[in-house]
Design a protein around this motif. Structure first.
Motif, PDB file in Angstrom:
ATOM      1  N   THR A 171       0.836  -1.209   0.000  1.00 55.38           N
ATOM      2  CA  THR A 171       0.000   0.000   0.000  1.00 55.38           C
ATOM      3  C   THR A 171       0.864   1.250   0.000  1.00 55.38           C
ATOM      4  O   THR A 171       0.605   2.210  -0.734  1.00 55.38           O
ATOM      5  N   LEU A 172       1.899   1.252   0.827  1.00 57.45           N
ATOM      6  CA  LEU A 172       2.826   2.383   0.887  1.00 57.45           C
ATOM      7  C   LEU A 172       3.495   2.599  -0.459  1.00 57.45           C
ATOM      8  O   LEU A 172       3.623   3.750  -0.935  1.00 57.45           O
ATOM      9  N   PHE A 173       3.917   1.511  -1.096  1.00 59.06           N
ATOM     10  CA  PHE A 173       4.605   1.623  -2.384  1.00 59.06           C
ATOM     11  C   PHE A 173       3.711   2.264  -3.443  1.00 59.06           C
ATOM     12  O   PHE A 173       4.126   3.204  -4.137  1.00 59.06           O
ATOM     13  N   PHE A 174       2.486   1.775  -3.557  1.00 60.70           N
ATOM     14  CA  PHE A 174       1.578   2.344  -4.558  1.00 60.70           C
ATOM     15  C   PHE A 174       1.190   3.780  -4.214  1.00 60.70           C
ATOM     16  O   PHE A 174       0.898   4.580  -5.098  1.00 60.70           O
ATOM     17  N   SER A 175       1.208   4.113  -2.929  1.00 61.66           N
ATOM     18  CA  SER A 175       0.893   5.478  -2.526  1.00 61.66           C
ATOM     19  C   SER A 175       1.990   6.461  -2.930  1.00 61.66           C
ATOM     20  O   SER A 175       1.741   7.653  -3.080  1.00 61.66           O
ATOM     21  N   THR A 176       3.212   5.930  -3.130  1.00 62.14           N
ATOM     22  CA  THR A 176       4.313   6.803  -3.561  1.00 62.14           C
ATOM     23  C   THR A 176       4.286   7.061  -5.066  1.00 62.14           C
ATOM     24  O   THR A 176       4.794   8.084  -5.530  1.00 62.14           O
ATOM     25  N   ILE A 177       3.678   6.145  -5.835  1.00 60.49           N
ATOM     26  CA  ILE A 177       3.731   6.284  -7.297  1.00 60.49           C
ATOM     27  C   ILE A 177       2.413   6.752  -7.903  1.00 60.49           C
ATOM     28  O   ILE A 177       2.390   7.180  -9.048  1.00 60.49           O
ATOM     29  N   MET A 178       1.311   6.666  -7.134  1.00 59.00           N
ATOM     30  CA  MET A 178       0.004   7.059  -7.650  1.00 59.00           C
ATOM     31  C   MET A 178      -0.457   8.360  -7.007  1.00 59.00           C
ATOM     32  O   MET A 178      -0.094   8.666  -5.879  1.00 59.00           O
ATOM     33  N   LYS A 179      -1.267   9.109  -7.727  1.00 58.75           N
ATOM     34  CA  LYS A 179      -1.787  10.367  -7.201  1.00 58.75           C
ATOM     35  C   LYS A 179      -3.148  10.190  -6.525  1.00 58.75           C
ATOM     36  O   LYS A 179      -3.418  10.813  -5.502  1.00 58.75           O
ATOM     37  N   GLY A 180      -4.006   9.382  -7.092  1.00 60.13           N
ATOM     38  CA  GLY A 180      -5.341   9.208  -6.536  1.00 60.13           C
ATOM     39  C   GLY A 180      -5.404   8.099  -5.505  1.00 60.13           C
ATOM     40  O   GLY A 180      -4.824   7.024  -5.691  1.00 60.13           O
ATOM     41  N   ASN A 181      -6.118   8.352  -4.408  1.00 57.53           N
ATOM     42  CA  ASN A 181      -6.252   7.331  -3.371  1.00 57.53           C
ATOM     43  C   ASN A 181      -6.991   6.098  -3.889  1.00 57.53           C
ATOM     44  O   ASN A 181      -6.689   4.970  -3.500  1.00 57.53           O
ATOM     45  N   GLY A 182      -7.975   6.309  -4.747  1.00 54.48           N
ATOM     46  CA  GLY A 182      -8.722   5.195  -5.305  1.00 54.48           C
ATOM     47  C   GLY A 182      -7.837   4.262  -6.107  1.00 54.48           C
ATOM     48  O   GLY A 182      -7.989   3.032  -6.038  1.00 54.48           O
ATOM     49  N   SER A 183      -6.913   4.837  -6.861  1.00 52.29           N
ATOM     50  CA  SER A 183      -5.986   4.019  -7.654  1.00 52.29           C
ATOM     51  C   SER A 183      -5.068   3.201  -6.756  1.00 52.29           C
ATOM     52  O   SER A 183      -4.765   2.041  -7.053  1.00 52.29           O
ATOM     53  N   VAL A 184      -4.637   3.820  -5.669  1.00 52.37           N
ATOM     54  CA  VAL A 184      -3.778   3.117  -4.709  1.00 52.37           C
ATOM     55  C   VAL A 184      -4.511   1.909  -4.133  1.00 52.37           C
ATOM     56  O   VAL A 184      -3.976   0.798  -4.090  1.00 52.37           O
ATOM     57  N   ALA A 185      -5.751   2.127  -3.705  1.00 54.08           N
ATOM     58  CA  ALA A 185      -6.535   1.048  -3.108  1.00 54.08           C
ATOM     59  C   ALA A 185      -6.797  -0.061  -4.120  1.00 54.08           C
ATOM     60  O   ALA A 185      -6.665  -1.252  -3.806  1.00 54.08           O
ATOM     61  N   PHE A 186      -7.165   0.319  -5.349  1.00 50.23           N
ATOM     62  CA  PHE A 186      -7.482  -0.673  -6.372  1.00 50.23           C
ATOM     63  C   PHE A 186      -6.278  -1.544  -6.694  1.00 50.23           C
ATOM     64  O   PHE A 186      -6.376  -2.785  -6.736  1.00 50.23           O
ATOM     65  N   LEU A 187      -5.124  -0.932  -6.935  1.00 51.05           N
ATOM     66  CA  LEU A 187      -3.928  -1.690  -7.290  1.00 51.05           C
ATOM     67  C   LEU A 187      -3.458  -2.582  -6.141  1.00 51.05           C
ATOM     68  O   LEU A 187      -3.036  -3.718  -6.361  1.00 51.05           O
ATOM     69  N   THR A 188      -3.526  -2.046  -4.922  1.00 49.14           N
ATOM     70  CA  THR A 188      -3.105  -2.844  -3.766  1.00 49.14           C
ATOM     71  C   THR A 188      -3.982  -4.073  -3.598  1.00 49.14           C
ATOM     72  O   THR A 188      -3.486  -5.189  -3.426  1.00 49.14           O
TER      73      THR A 188
END
Length: 259
Positions: A171-188
């Motif tokens: 989750t932390l990793f995707f939060s560093t590379i994505m701008k939208g919170n929704g995208s972070v949650a979806f990818l994780t």
């Protein structure tokens, strides 16, 4: 080190202020106690609301305490993971959007300290929630279903915490590379549940997967010992965690410098 401690304290204070330090452990406690309580009262519930013909005798095998506790871990693997992902998805992306990350990095703060303080904050709330929820579940399981030795429960939870550590690290990793919170949650969620599914269907091939920590956790509760595949899986999981953290630092540094 002093820099990291200051940032870590900031993370903890922020979690107290937005009540994450309160509601996430409460949710894990509820998830933990629901399983033993529902297992204990299931025959009565089915008899009352099952709509069975009069005179029908329903005999259900009574689960053991270990089996009930494994179901608790399974609940954490589904609902618990979703809760952690949703609560952690904006750990960095939200600060980048609001400009807080830029304000922090203007000061003489190292990228490593910033990322690791975020990770340590997420890990703290994750472990607190997991352990208080598991202790509550263990208490009600022993009270209503059957005895589960405390040392087996503790070791099982410790093993399972490696899987949740992997989840919050992703989750932390995707939060560093994505701008939208929704995208972070979806990818994780996509990565975590895909890995869990592949590990389940391809047991021998994926025997070193971090997702096998769930199986090893259950094995510890049931038989009180681990098989030979645990050590390689543990080493791979630890290596993957370190690699993801290093990538998170490097990606965050590169993005900050470019911006």
């Amino acid at each position: 080190m002093k820099q990291w401690i200051v940032l870590y304290k900031k993370e903890l204070l922020e979690m107290v202020r937005n009540y994450k330090m309160l509601w996430i452990p409460i949710v894990f406690i509820l998830l933990g106690v629901m399983q033993p309580i529902s297992s204990y009262y299931m025959p009565e519930l089915l008899d009352t609301f099952g709509g069975l013909p009069e005179g029908t005798v329903l005999e259900m095998p009574t689960p053991t305490g270990a089996e009930v506790f494994i179901q608790v871990v399974s609940n954490y693997g589904l609902l618990g993971v979703l809760i952690l992902v949703l609560s952690a998805m904006g750990v960095i992306s939200a600060e980048k959007q609001s400009g807080v990350a830029a304000m922090v990095m203007i000061k003489p703060v190292s990228y490593t300290s910033y990322i690791l303080s975020k990770w340590a904050g997420l890990l703290t709330i994750t472990l607190i929630s997991l352990f208080v929820g598991s202790i509550a579940s263990w208490y009600y399981t022993n009270l209503l279903i059957g005895t589960v030795p405390f040392n087996r429960m503790a070791q099982s939870v410790l093993i399972y915490s490696l899987w949740l550590t992997f989840v919050v690290t992703i989750t932390l990793f995707f939060s560093t590379i994505m701008k939208g919170n929704g995208s972070v949650a979806f990818l994780t969620v996509l990565v975590v549940f895909t890995l869990a599914a592949l590990t389940s269907f391809m047991g021998e091939v994926m025997s070193f997967s971090p997702a096998t920590m769930t199986e090893h956790s259950g094995q510890m509760v049931l038989v009180g010992e681990l098989d030979s595949s645990f050590v390689p899986a543990f080493m791979v999981t630890l290596s993957v965690l370190i690699l993801i953290l290093i990538l998170s630092v490097q990606v965050f540094k590169k993005k900050e410098l470019l911006e």
